[in-house]
Design a protein around this motif. Structure first.
Motif, PDB file in Angstrom:
ATOM      1  N   LYS A 120      -6.179   4.194   0.766  1.00  0.00           N
ATOM      2  CA  LYS A 120      -5.450   2.961   1.045  1.00  0.00           C
ATOM      3  C   LYS A 120      -3.968   3.205   1.316  1.00  0.00           C
ATOM      4  CE  LYS A 120      -5.177   1.937  -3.879  1.00  0.00           C
ATOM      5  NZ  LYS A 120      -5.585   1.088  -4.976  1.00  0.00           N
ATOM      6  N   TRP A 121      -3.510   4.432   1.053  1.00  0.00           N
ATOM      7  CA  TRP A 121      -2.107   4.735   1.351  1.00  0.00           C
ATOM      8  C   TRP A 121      -1.928   5.315   2.751  1.00  0.00           C
ATOM      9  CZ3 TRP A 121       1.428   2.752  -1.687  1.00  0.00           C
ATOM     10  CH2 TRP A 121       1.103   2.460  -3.018  1.00  0.00           C
ATOM     11  N   HIS A 179      -1.765   4.126   5.823  1.00  0.00           N
ATOM     12  CA  HIS A 179      -0.746   3.545   6.698  1.00  0.00           C
ATOM     13  C   HIS A 179       0.655   3.879   6.217  1.00  0.00           C
ATOM     14  CE1 HIS A 179      -4.130   1.665   8.291  1.00  0.00           C
ATOM     15  NE2 HIS A 179      -4.230   0.683   7.418  1.00  0.00           N
ATOM     16  N   VAL A 180       0.805   3.883   4.881  1.00  0.00           N
ATOM     17  CA  VAL A 180       2.126   4.190   4.337  1.00  0.00           C
ATOM     18  C   VAL A 180       2.546   5.589   4.761  1.00  0.00           C
ATOM     19  CG1 VAL A 180       3.441   4.486   2.225  1.00  0.00           C
ATOM     20  CG2 VAL A 180       1.820   2.619   2.416  1.00  0.00           C
TER      21      VAL A 180
END
Lengths: 411, 406
Positions: free
Chosen positions: B376-377, B379-380
């Motif tokens: 889930k990270w 894009h970061v």
């Protein structure tokens, strides 16, 4: 040839400014009372309060977008930072986090997901941080992030700022969504306590309206002074022509940084109060679309004009609700419940889909046909439009008269 | 085991990178000729995917069809979506950007944002907010083993299609009259116009070509992930622009290189343990040192304006670059106000800071070598890459190619 309407328009334009300000303030002061007198539904009070939050945001964004001419597409991030500051410092979560820090140290507190059933000691229950401190902390954190964002981007070409701020807005939202130990992830933080300002417990929509009104008036007053100061002129100079401004002695990076940081602070302030008002915060309040909506407000009202930003924010925030109410309530009330049933159903179900579409068209059409906005700032107007030929002729005639002496006298 | 894992991650990184490249090429070409971030480009990409998928559904593709029929359907879907998006790109340029040419820079950008909002919401209005499912019949389902890693046939299809398109693009830009006109326009529009190039037509052509590439990209993405959503375009657009900046905006090979780097950074970033990633940072540190101390100085000195370029001055500059931190401090301490030396010393300082950051990250990652970022990270990670590149090397990996005009 002057028609009746243009005469009215002229009179309105010439009316002194304080009349408009007084009228707007009087309207705003009376507005919540309408609800307590039973003349208006609570719904409208909520709409009005939310509109004031947007006014704060639009005025803040106007500082960057309108005054300094930088396209900022992640403005919602600072709003979110403000709101989450409130939520973390002034809700039941505060006590849990504090307990975790006391028990396991700060590193563990920031990385461990705690159970809902976690026991915390009696004396910590209900612990939260006061309104004033929360506002201060929210503004400072937002400003800090504005500063961090400004370091890599403000030295660069202007349009990189747009893309970096956009990315920053997404990073912030994703972080709030994923950082479960602190922000509770997509579930959000409920139970934000109402602010207590020297004994004034603000917990009704009407009271929030007045609180926001006070903040808006102070912020607008400050910004208006700033706009007419040396710094404000430096911002405008940068917007008109960066290189010329630079060579006239404007320290462009520093001055731009000031605008970005200040506007971040204003968004942080708006977010903090929004958090108190909403009593519940989750990442879905802050999608990218919110940033573009705020941009739309500033563009619609007129970039670089504070009254424009206010009018744009109020118009774009209340208009969807007005349209919805017109078709589902007022028209059926007036003409019987069978009035345009198809339209009623369509507005009820599909309206949200068309709302953003309309906003998109508003931006493109405004930018192509009336880039100075509805309530233009004089400078922008002159910049974006051809000079009125009549006016030009008058000026020329006037100059001629000054130079040559009055033709009538010579005859 | 570990090596096979790295290899299969690399293949999927290259696949994603190729798709980014197809979109990034459109961004970079438009930026080259107009100096405009075409925000609507990501949405054009999504429209391409939507059109391809709905064409296939409309044409009634079926699982039982023989391979050559499926290939024909594939070609049909590509043709239809390319035709639609090319028209769309042309229209956008004509209606939303051309009337604004010559206005202050922020105005066309705002218009671009508006167009992007319109397109995204048109997708919702026309196709509904639920995701568009790609018919599975078109997606090659086979896979094979290479160096111990499972590789899907689809990945090979994506990589090969993208490479073919890039070769075609290279030929157009390098080998045709139109390509020559494009290059001239991006170097200096006014001069190109004076030489008799129809710049308006060239700009339109650039939009058409970029949109066509993006449409194929959209189709491939829809095949790869099985579905598309109305906001897919926004995210992919953002990342592809990041890739274009990473490679150097306006630079066509740069867009491809940047996209590959970004695709690999993303897949490695969430697929590998920090202990392995740390070695990448160490490698970056080494490369940075190499380029700063041995390769770059001569190249960078070449950019210094002619009138300053006495041999003694060049020598001095070279020294400043070679012994970057030391001379930078010396420059500051001795208060030499020579502007250019100060500027280059500052530049060198910035690069050195970048290196220190890389080293710091490497140490941090070695310390937590067992941790792995959750997906889930993802894009970061790519946005952080954007921030980092703008902080330490804003002109991108291969340098930017744009007209420096005010």
């Amino acid at each position: 040839m002057k028609t009746f309407f243009s005469k009215i328009a002229d009179t309105l334009r010439r009316a002194p400014r304080w009349i408009y300000i007084a009228l707007a303030l009087a309207l705003a002061l009376i507005f919540p009372m309408l609800e307590s007198w039973g003349l208006m539904e609570t719904l409208w009070l909520r709409v009005g309060t939310r509109a004031l939050v947007y006014v704060l945001l639009a005025v803040g964004l106007n500082l960057v977008l309108g005054e300094t001419g930088l396209l900022h597409l992640g403005y919602v991030a600072f709003w979110a930072i403000g709101a989450y500051t409130t939520a973390i410092l002034s809700s039941p979560r505060t006590a849990r986090l504090l307990y975790m820090v006391q028990e396991h140290g700060i590193g563990k507190a920031l990385t461990t997901v705690t159970q809902r059933t976690m026991q915390i000691p009696e004396e910590l229950i209900g612990f939260h941080i006061g309104f004033g401190w929360v506002l201060l902390i929210a503004v400072l954190i937002a400003m800090l992030f504005g500063f961090i964002l400004g370091i890599p981007t403000l030295r660069l070409r202007g349009d990189y700022l747009a893309i970096v701020t956009l990315a920053f807005g997404e990073i912030t939202r994703i972080t709030f969504n994923n950082w479960e130990p602190v922000t509770n992830g997509p579930g959000g933080i409920p139970g934000i306590m109402p602010p207590n300002i020297f004994g004034w417990v603000v917990d009704k929509p009407g009271e929030f309206f007045y609180l926001l009104l006070i903040v808006v008036v102070i912020v607008v007053w400050l910004l208006n002074n700033l706009k007419n100061s040396r710094i404000g002129r430096a911002w405008n100079a940068l917007r008109e022509d960066e290189i010329a401004a630079h060579h006239a002695g404007v320290h462009s990076t520093r001055v731009k940084m000031l605008a970005v940081v200040l506007s971040a602070g204003i968004a942080g302030l708006a977010g903090a109060i929004f958090g108190y008002y909403q009593q519940f915060i989750n990442p879905q309040y802050f999608p990218f679309m919110q940033s573009t909506i705020i941009v739309c407000m500033v563009v619609l009202g007129g970039m670089g004009s504070i009254p424009g930003a206010i009018v744009g924010a109020v118009a774009l925030d209340t208009l969807p609700e007005v349209i919805r109410q017109t078709f589902t309530k007022w028209l059926p009330d007036a003409f019987g419940p069978d009035f345009l049933p198809g339209v009623q159903a369509a507005v009820q179900t599909d309206f949200d889909r068309y709302r953003m579409l309309i906003f998109g068209f508003v931006v493109v059409l405004m930018v192509v046909f009336r880039p100075e906005g509805l309530l233009p700032n004089k400078l922008w107007r002159r910049e974006t439009h051809e000079v009125d030929p009549r006016e030009q002729e008058q000026t020329r005639q006037h100059l001629f008269d000054l130079e040559e002496g009055h033709p009538d006298l010579e005859a | 085991m570990a090596l096979e894992h790295v290899f299969s991650l690399t293949v999927s990184g290259v696949t994603v990178g190729m798709i980014y490249a197809l979109i990034a090429l459109g961004y970079t070409m438009v930026y080259g000729v107009l100096q405009l971030i075409n925000f609507a480009h990501g949405e054009v990409f999504a429209v391409g995917g939507y059109i391809a998928a709905s064409t296939l559904i409309w044409a009634g593709i079926d699982d039982g069809m023989p391979l050559w029929v499926k290939v024909a359907y594939f070609a049909l879907a590509v043709l239809v979506s390319v035709a639609v998006t090319a028209t769309l790109g042309w229209l956008i340029e004509r209606l939303a950007y051309r009337p604004l040419r010559g206005r202050s820079r922020i105005i066309p950008l705002l218009s671009a944002i508006g167009v992007s909002i319109i397109l995204q919401n048109l997708l919702i209005v026309i196709f509904g907010p639920e995701p568009m499912i790609m018919p599975t019949a078109i997606v090659p389902s086979g896979s094979f083993e290479l160096f111990g890693a499972r590789i899907r046939v689809l990945q090979v299809v994506i990589i090969v299609t993208s490479l073919l398109l890039m070769a075609l693009l290279t030929w157009i830009v390098k080998g045709t009259r139109m390509g020559k006109a494009m290059r001239a326009t991006s170097q200096d529009r006014e001069a190109a116009e004076m030489m008799g190039i129809e710049t308006n037509r060239t700009i339109s052509f650039t939009f058409v070509m970029g949109s066509a590439l993006a449409a194929v990209g959209g189709f491939l993405v829809a095949m790869y992930y099985g579905s598309l959503q109305y906001d897919t375009g926004f995210l992919y657009g953002l990342k592809s622009f990041t890739a274009a900046v990473l490679g150097g905006i306006g630079n066509i090979p740069g867009a491809v290189v940047g996209s590959l780097v970004l695709g690999l950074a993303e897949t490695w970033g969430v697929g590998l343990r920090l202990g392995l990633l740390a070695w990448l940072f160490v490698a970056g540190f080494g490369l940075g040192l190499y380029f700063q101390f041995w390769r770059a100085p001569r190249g960078r000195v070449a950019h210094i304006a002619e009138e300053f370029r006495t041999p003694a001055y060049e020598r001095q500059l070279l020294n400043v670059y070679r012994l970057a931190p030391y001379s930078a401090t010396k420059t500051i301490l001795s208060k030499r106000t020579d502007a250019l030396v100060a500027v280059s010393a500052r530049h060198a300082m910035r690069l050195m800071t970048g290196n220190l950051f890389l080293l710091g990250f490497a140490l941090l990652f070695f310390a937590n070598s067992d941790v792995q970022f959750s997906s889930k990270w993802q894009h970061v990670i790519s946005f952080s890459v954007l921030m980092a590149i703008l902080m330490f090397r804003p002109s991108g990996i291969l340098g930017e190619h744009i007209q420096e005009k005010v």
